[in-house]
Design a protein around this motif. Structure first.
Motif, PDB file in Angstrom:
ATOM      1  N   GLN A   1     -11.382 -21.428 -19.375  1.00 32.29           N
ATOM      2  CA  GLN A   1     -12.502 -22.132 -20.008  1.00 32.29           C
ATOM      3  C   GLN A   1     -13.784 -21.357 -19.725  1.00 32.29           C
ATOM      4  N   LEU A   2     -14.643 -21.267 -20.728  1.00 29.38           N
ATOM      5  CA  LEU A   2     -15.898 -20.533 -20.582  1.00 29.38           C
ATOM      6  C   LEU A   2     -17.041 -21.515 -20.370  1.00 29.38           C
ATOM      7  N   GLY A   3     -17.830 -21.278 -19.324  1.00 28.50           N
ATOM      8  CA  GLY A   3     -19.019 -22.076 -19.059  1.00 28.50           C
ATOM      9  C   GLY A   3     -20.249 -21.424 -19.658  1.00 28.50           C
ATOM     10  N   VAL A   4     -21.128 -22.236 -20.242  1.00 25.42           N
ATOM     11  CA  VAL A   4     -22.316 -21.713 -20.926  1.00 25.42           C
ATOM     12  C   VAL A   4     -23.532 -22.546 -20.519  1.00 25.42           C
ATOM     13  N   TYR A   5     -24.597 -21.856 -20.110  1.00 29.70           N
ATOM     14  CA  TYR A   5     -25.853 -22.519 -19.778  1.00 29.70           C
ATOM     15  C   TYR A   5     -26.901 -22.213 -20.848  1.00 29.70           C
ATOM     16  N   MET A   6     -27.509 -23.261 -21.375  1.00 32.33           N
ATOM     17  CA  MET A   6     -28.654 -23.112 -22.268  1.00 32.33           C
ATOM     18  C   MET A   6     -29.935 -23.328 -21.459  1.00 32.33           C
ATOM     19  N   MET A   7     -30.990 -22.628 -21.865  1.00 33.31           N
ATOM     20  CA  MET A   7     -32.248 -22.738 -21.141  1.00 33.31           C
ATOM     21  C   MET A   7     -33.400 -22.899 -22.125  1.00 33.31           C
ATOM     22  N   ASP A   8     -34.358 -23.725 -21.737  1.00 36.67           N
ATOM     23  CA  ASP A   8     -35.614 -23.863 -22.472  1.00 36.67           C
ATOM     24  C   ASP A   8     -36.705 -23.320 -21.565  1.00 36.67           C
ATOM     25  N   CYS A   9     -37.285 -22.175 -21.916  1.00 42.59           N
ATOM     26  CA  CYS A   9     -38.284 -21.541 -21.053  1.00 42.59           C
ATOM     27  C   CYS A   9     -39.701 -22.054 -21.310  1.00 42.59           C
ATOM     28  N   SER A  10     -39.804 -23.146 -22.091  1.00 45.45           N
ATOM     29  CA  SER A  10     -41.095 -23.798 -22.303  1.00 45.45           C
ATOM     30  C   SER A  10     -41.156 -25.066 -21.453  1.00 45.45           C
ATOM     31  N   PRO A  11     -42.305 -25.760 -21.411  1.00 45.13           N
ATOM     32  CA  PRO A  11     -42.370 -27.027 -20.664  1.00 45.13           C
ATOM     33  C   PRO A  11     -41.510 -28.128 -21.281  1.00 45.13           C
ATOM     34  N   GLY A  12     -41.077 -27.943 -22.522  1.00 43.92           N
ATOM     35  CA  GLY A  12     -40.287 -28.953 -23.206  1.00 43.92           C
ATOM     36  C   GLY A  12     -40.698 -29.066 -24.665  1.00 43.92           C
ATOM     37  N   LEU A  13     -40.245 -30.130 -25.324  1.00 43.62           N
ATOM     38  CA  LEU A  13     -40.583 -30.354 -26.726  1.00 43.62           C
ATOM     39  C   LEU A  13     -42.016 -30.875 -26.837  1.00 43.62           C
ATOM     40  N   MET A  14     -42.856 -30.102 -27.534  1.00 45.87           N
ATOM     41  CA  MET A  14     -44.244 -30.493 -27.744  1.00 45.87           C
ATOM     42  C   MET A  14     -44.383 -31.139 -29.120  1.00 45.87           C
ATOM     43  N   SER A  15     -45.535 -31.708 -29.382  1.00 45.24           N
ATOM     44  CA  SER A  15     -45.788 -32.370 -30.659  1.00 45.24           C
ATOM     45  C   SER A  15     -45.550 -31.410 -31.823  1.00 45.24           C
ATOM     46  N   GLY A  16     -44.686 -31.811 -32.756  1.00 42.10           N
ATOM     47  CA  GLY A  16     -44.392 -30.998 -33.925  1.00 42.10           C
ATOM     48  C   GLY A  16     -43.255 -30.012 -33.749  1.00 42.10           C
ATOM     49  N   ASP A  17     -42.709 -29.871 -32.543  1.00 45.98           N
ATOM     50  CA  ASP A  17     -41.611 -28.934 -32.311  1.00 45.98           C
ATOM     51  C   ASP A  17     -40.318 -29.426 -32.961  1.00 45.98           C
ATOM     52  N   HIS A  18     -39.499 -28.442 -33.384  1.00 47.60           N
ATOM     53  CA  HIS A  18     -38.177 -28.761 -33.933  1.00 47.60           C
ATOM     54  C   HIS A  18     -37.174 -27.774 -33.380  1.00 47.60           C
ATOM     55  N   TYR A  19     -36.135 -28.288 -32.684  1.00 47.86           N
ATOM     56  CA  TYR A  19     -35.087 -27.452 -32.118  1.00 47.86           C
ATOM     57  C   TYR A  19     -33.818 -27.580 -32.958  1.00 47.86           C
ATOM     58  N   GLU A  20     -33.132 -26.442 -33.122  1.00 46.82           N
ATOM     59  CA  GLU A  20     -31.836 -26.397 -33.803  1.00 46.82           C
ATOM     60  C   GLU A  20     -30.813 -25.792 -32.846  1.00 46.82           C
ATOM     61  N   ILE A  21     -29.691 -26.493 -32.653  1.00 48.43           N
ATOM     62  CA  ILE A  21     -28.607 -25.988 -31.816  1.00 48.43           C
ATOM     63  C   ILE A  21     -27.313 -26.098 -32.603  1.00 48.43           C
ATOM     64  N   ASN A  22     -26.666 -24.963 -32.837  1.00 53.61           N
ATOM     65  CA  ASN A  22     -25.420 -24.912 -33.597  1.00 53.61           C
ATOM     66  C   ASN A  22     -24.350 -24.224 -32.760  1.00 53.61           C
ATOM     67  N   VAL A  23     -23.237 -24.921 -32.545  1.00 53.44           N
ATOM     68  CA  VAL A  23     -22.155 -24.397 -31.721  1.00 53.44           C
ATOM     69  C   VAL A  23     -20.846 -24.522 -32.496  1.00 53.44           C
TER      70      VAL A  23
END
Length: 284
Positions: A52-74
């Protein structure tokens, strides 16, 4: 839909008998921080450990700010096995009027693939507004275990249900059939969340979603029996089978760590009873 401000695309495939990260793309502030390999001990007699492969995702910002949109496709190819998580809480910052944060996640699991997606909790700051969507596409024999924990704010600062809005929609398909649909909307200023039959005295909500065409009534019974013996936490727990191929464990309490403890116990139980695997030892 707002323009993308952070994105991850990842595809996994089995090559030479091992699950590999076949393709990846990320756009700052999101990134795939690292991958590492697990060797699962199986409970089946005379069976070899499974990869099994382990995967870590990271957000190098303080987090979701006003107006931000994140897309995650796996996407997991046939037989791929992946454990996916992130490095810290997903923090949603205050939003300007009429301009919240959004996140869309899409998961594709091909035949006999297995994805365990156990992210850290979601933290909704005062005046935060988040609309989150998840679409899951399952093929025959695949299995998804996904957890989420929602915190009402920075409780040590008195931010309890002071966020503006939280919307959470989830759809799950098995082949071409829609087998699960959830649409949640919480607006603390317009709802009596402490009313009987609602949140009452609880402040944190967590869920463990298990989807597999191998699920049976006995898996639900075993999870409920195990969680009934859970000690050291003050939580309310419920679990049920969904319309088709699904089992959901829901936990409510007043501390994120208590919910995580209960959901981890349910996760470990399902690993044993459904997947015939020993608990996955995760360190961060």
């Amino acid at each position: 839909m707002p323009s993308v401000t952070g994105e991850i695309k990842a595809e996994f495939a089995v090559r030479s008998g091992l699950t590999q990260l076949a393709h990846k793309y990320h756009a700052s502030p999101l990134k795939i921080a690292k991958t590492f390999r697990y060797e699962n001990e199986t409970l089946l007699q005379d069976a070899h450990p499974t990869d099994q492969l382990g995967v870590y995702m990271m957000d190098c910002s303080p987090g979701l700010m006003s107006g931000d949109h994140y897309e995650i496709n796996v996407r997991l190819g046939d037989g791929a096995r992946v454990f996916l998580t992130n490095q810290s809480f997903t923090k949603v910052h205050p939003s300007e009027a009429g301009q919240g944060s959004t996140q869309r996640q899409t998961l594709h699991l091909e035949a006999d693939a297995m994805l365990e997606y156990i992210p850290e909790p979601l933290m909704l700051y005062k005046d935060a507004s988040l609309a989150a969507e998840m679409d899951v596409h399952l093929a025959a024999g695949s299995a998804l275990i996904f957890s989420d924990v929602c915190c009402p704010g920075r409780t040590q600062r008195g931010e309890i249900f002071q966020y503006s809005r939280y919307m959470n929609r989830m759809k799950v398909w098995h082949g071409k059939e829609l087998i699960f649909y959830q649409n949640q909307r919480i607006e603390p200023k317009t709802m009596q969340l402490s009313a009987p039959g609602c949140w009452e005295r609880e402040t944190h909500l967590g869920n463990l979603y298990i989807f597999s065409d191998r699920l049976k009534q006995r898996h639900l019974e075993e999870v409920l029996e195990s969680l009934a013996k859970l000690e050291g936490v003050d939580v309310r727990i419920g679990a049920s089978l969904t319309y088709k191929y699904g089992l959901i464990v829901t936990v409510m309490g007043r501390h994120a760590w208590e919910l995580q403890l209960a959901l981890t116990k349910a996760w470990q139980d399902i690993r044993r009873s459904l997947l015939a695997l020993t608990p996955l030892m995760v360190t961060k």
